[in-house]
Design a protein around this motif. Structure first.
Motif, short mmCIF file in Angstrom:
data_model
loop_
_atom_site.label_atom_id
_atom_site.label_comp_id
_atom_site.label_asym_id
_atom_site.label_seq_id
_atom_site.Cartn_x
_atom_site.Cartn_y
_atom_site.Cartn_z
N UNK A 69 0.62 -0.90 0.74
CA UNK A 69 -0.16 0.51 -0.29
C UNK A 69 1.00 1.38 0.01
N UNK A 70 1.94 0.99 0.93
CA UNK A 70 2.44 2.56 1.24
C UNK A 70 3.88 2.65 -0.44
N UNK A 71 4.37 1.26 -1.28
CA UNK A 71 4.58 1.94 -2.07
C UNK A 71 3.90 2.95 -3.25
N UNK A 72 2.36 2.64 -3.42
CA UNK A 72 1.17 3.39 -3.65
C UNK A 72 1.59 4.56 -3.38
N UNK A 73 1.41 4.83 -2.00
CA UNK A 73 1.03 6.35 -1.72
C UNK A 73 2.61 6.92 -2.10
N UNK A 109 2.85 8.32 -6.63
CA UNK A 109 1.74 8.97 -5.83
C UNK A 109 2.63 10.14 -5.91
N UNK A 110 3.65 9.95 -4.49
CA UNK A 110 3.54 10.78 -3.62
C UNK A 110 5.58 11.66 -4.52
N UNK A 111 6.40 10.98 -4.78
CA UNK A 111 7.53 11.15 -5.46
C UNK A 111 7.53 12.15 -7.14
N UNK A 112 6.34 11.95 -7.59
CA UNK A 112 6.10 11.95 -8.79
C UNK A 112 5.40 13.54 -8.56
N UNK A 113 4.10 13.97 -7.41
CA UNK A 113 3.54 15.08 -6.71
C UNK A 113 4.98 15.87 -6.18
N UNK A 125 -2.78 19.30 -11.23
CA UNK A 125 -2.18 19.00 -10.22
C UNK A 125 -2.93 18.56 -8.78
N UNK A 126 -4.22 19.13 -8.28
CA UNK A 126 -4.84 19.41 -7.11
C UNK A 126 -5.43 17.87 -7.18
N UNK A 127 -5.88 17.66 -8.35
CA UNK A 127 -7.09 16.24 -8.79
C UNK A 127 -6.50 15.10 -8.42
N UNK A 128 -5.37 14.72 -8.42
CA UNK A 128 -3.95 13.73 -7.90
C UNK A 128 -3.68 14.07 -6.60
N UNK A 148 -5.87 12.38 -4.42
CA UNK A 148 -5.77 11.17 -4.23
C UNK A 148 -4.87 10.62 -3.22
N UNK A 149 -3.17 11.02 -3.36
CA UNK A 149 -2.64 11.54 -2.70
C UNK A 149 -2.82 11.21 -0.98
N UNK A 150 -3.77 12.33 -0.67
CA UNK A 150 -3.98 13.10 0.41
C UNK A 150 -5.34 12.10 1.56
N UNK A 151 -5.81 11.15 0.30
CA UNK A 151 -6.62 9.65 0.81
C UNK A 151 -6.35 9.16 0.91
N UNK A 152 -5.22 8.78 0.39
CA UNK A 152 -4.31 7.36 1.06
C UNK A 152 -3.21 7.72 2.55
N UNK A 153 -2.98 8.80 2.45
CA UNK A 153 -2.42 9.53 3.31
C UNK A 153 -3.48 9.10 4.36
N UNK A 154 -4.63 9.47 4.61
CA UNK A 154 -5.12 9.41 5.48
C UNK A 154 -5.44 8.26 5.82
N UNK A 155 -5.97 6.93 5.18
CA UNK A 155 -5.96 5.85 4.96
C UNK A 155 -5.28 5.16 5.87
N UNK A 156 -4.13 5.60 5.52
CA UNK A 156 -2.72 4.93 6.53
C UNK A 156 -2.87 4.33 7.77
#
Length: 372
Positions: free
Chosen positions: A228-232, A236-240, A335-338, A341-349
């Protein structure tokens, strides 16, 4: 008269002990100790892990054959067939890339986990070109970002979609084909090695049904979370541009940058991780998973509900992104739309990681380094 208060105190103590025993017994009945942990491991081993490795091995074998066909006779037809097979194999990889157990690493070698051996990204295109020009197809180095699935992504696709230019590059340079063939061979060999070691260890994996740091359940829990964290963090995280010490976005670091299938791979990977949580096998049958384990412990129902709700939000954010547009382009233009998604994945951790670890008494044995 002096004994009367003592008798009352004694009665209170006895009553408290009886109530305590009742409470303890009630808690024991709903504790993780009474959950069928072996049943969960049997389901995951037989219906998720084994099918994932079997399918991946089958697809990688077909990928090797398609690579040989293309190298033997570069053309638009053989290239398109190889590109299609690569996408199919790489999609299958999304259901297997979480199972990086240390016991699958070949002993007495310099090998790393299967993900590190064949799934590293972004690739080092300059170093790949250097090895091609030198005629070095040995992979006798530690540069794992010059081989694996994403090296093939670089060699087989162009962001401008010019397939003829790819065919011409291989037609005009025999070394390029030799390098591509070596990558496909290496990829299949590493998959075959992990699959064989899994078959040898499968029975022991199922039998090791405790909850200590070395138990199969803890190993699975950690690989599930790392997936899961690889996705986040990496897809997503590094490209952002969200990882220290980044100061700006790096859209060229998305997964599968050259083929442009990043969003499809995120969805496939997310679904595979969700299936571990639910216990849903490759055949679609719902067996025992971490969600069932949660429902067997006090407080687990609330965490399960929270997890369901947050997963729904994540998929909503993912679906809001245009899958016909490259993720690298979306980072530039939306950017904000992507980021949403990253923010919601952070919340889910917390739901997948700390909260579930606490309720189930499972150990987190890795350091993600992202502060959650």
């Amino acid at each position: 008269m002096k004994k009367f208060p003592q008798q009352i105190s004694l009665a209170i103590i006895v009553l408290a002990c009886l109530l305590g025993l009742t409470a303890c017994n009630s808690k024991k009945e709903n504790s993780p100790q009474n959950f069928d942990r072996r049943g969960l491991l049997e389901n995951v081993a037989n219906n998720l892990i084994s099918p994932a490795f079997d399918s991946l091995h089958s697809e990688a074998t077909a990928l090797q054959a398609a690579t040989q066909n293309f190298v033997n006779a570069p053309s638009l037809g053989t290239l398109e067939a190889l590109q299609t097979q690569w996408i199919q194999t790489y999609t299958t990889w999304q259901s297997a890339n979480m199972y990086n157990f240390e016991f699958l690493i070949e002993p007495n070698t310099l090998d790393k986990s299967l993900f590190e051996e064949i799934g590293a990204f972004p690739v080092d295109s300059a170093l790949i070109e250097q090895y091609i020009s030198q005629g070095d197809y040995s992979f006798a180095n530690f540069n794992r970002d010059t081989r694996g699935f994403l090296a093939m992504d670089y060699l087989l696709f162009r962001t401008d979609g010019n397939q003829q230019a790819i065919v011409d590059a291989f037609t005009n340079d025999n070394k390029r084909g030799l390098y591509l063939k070596a990558v496909a061979d290496h990829l299949l060999a590493k998959i075959e090695q992990s699959r064989n070691r899994w078959l040898e260890a499968k029975a022991s994996f199922i039998a090791n049904d405790g909850t200590d740091a070395g138990s199969s359940l803890t190993l699975l829990f950690n690989q599930f979370n790392l997936g899961y964290e690889r996705i986040k963090n990496f897809k997503l995280g590094i490209p952002l541009g969200k990882r220290a010490p980044q100061t700006s976005p790096a859209p060229m670091y998305v997964e599968a940058y050259y083929s442009g299938i990043s969003l499809d791979m995120i969805r496939a990977n997310m679904k595979a991780i969700e299936n571990i949580w639910r216990g849903v096998g490759a055949d679609g049958q719902d067996g025992l998973g971490f969600q069932d384990y949660l429902l067997a412990v006090p407080g687990g129902k609330e965490l399960s509900d929270n997890t369901e709700a947050q997963l729904s939000i994540i998929y909503q954010k993912l679906d809001a992104l245009d899958r016909q547009t490259r993720l690298s382009t979306l980072i530039d233009t939306q950017y904000q739309a992507v980021e949403a998604l990253h923010n919601e994945m952070l919340k889910h951790t917390r739901y997948f990681k700390s909260d579930m670890s606490s309720l189930l008494g499972l150990y987190i044995t890795y350091d993600s380094g992202d502060g959650d």
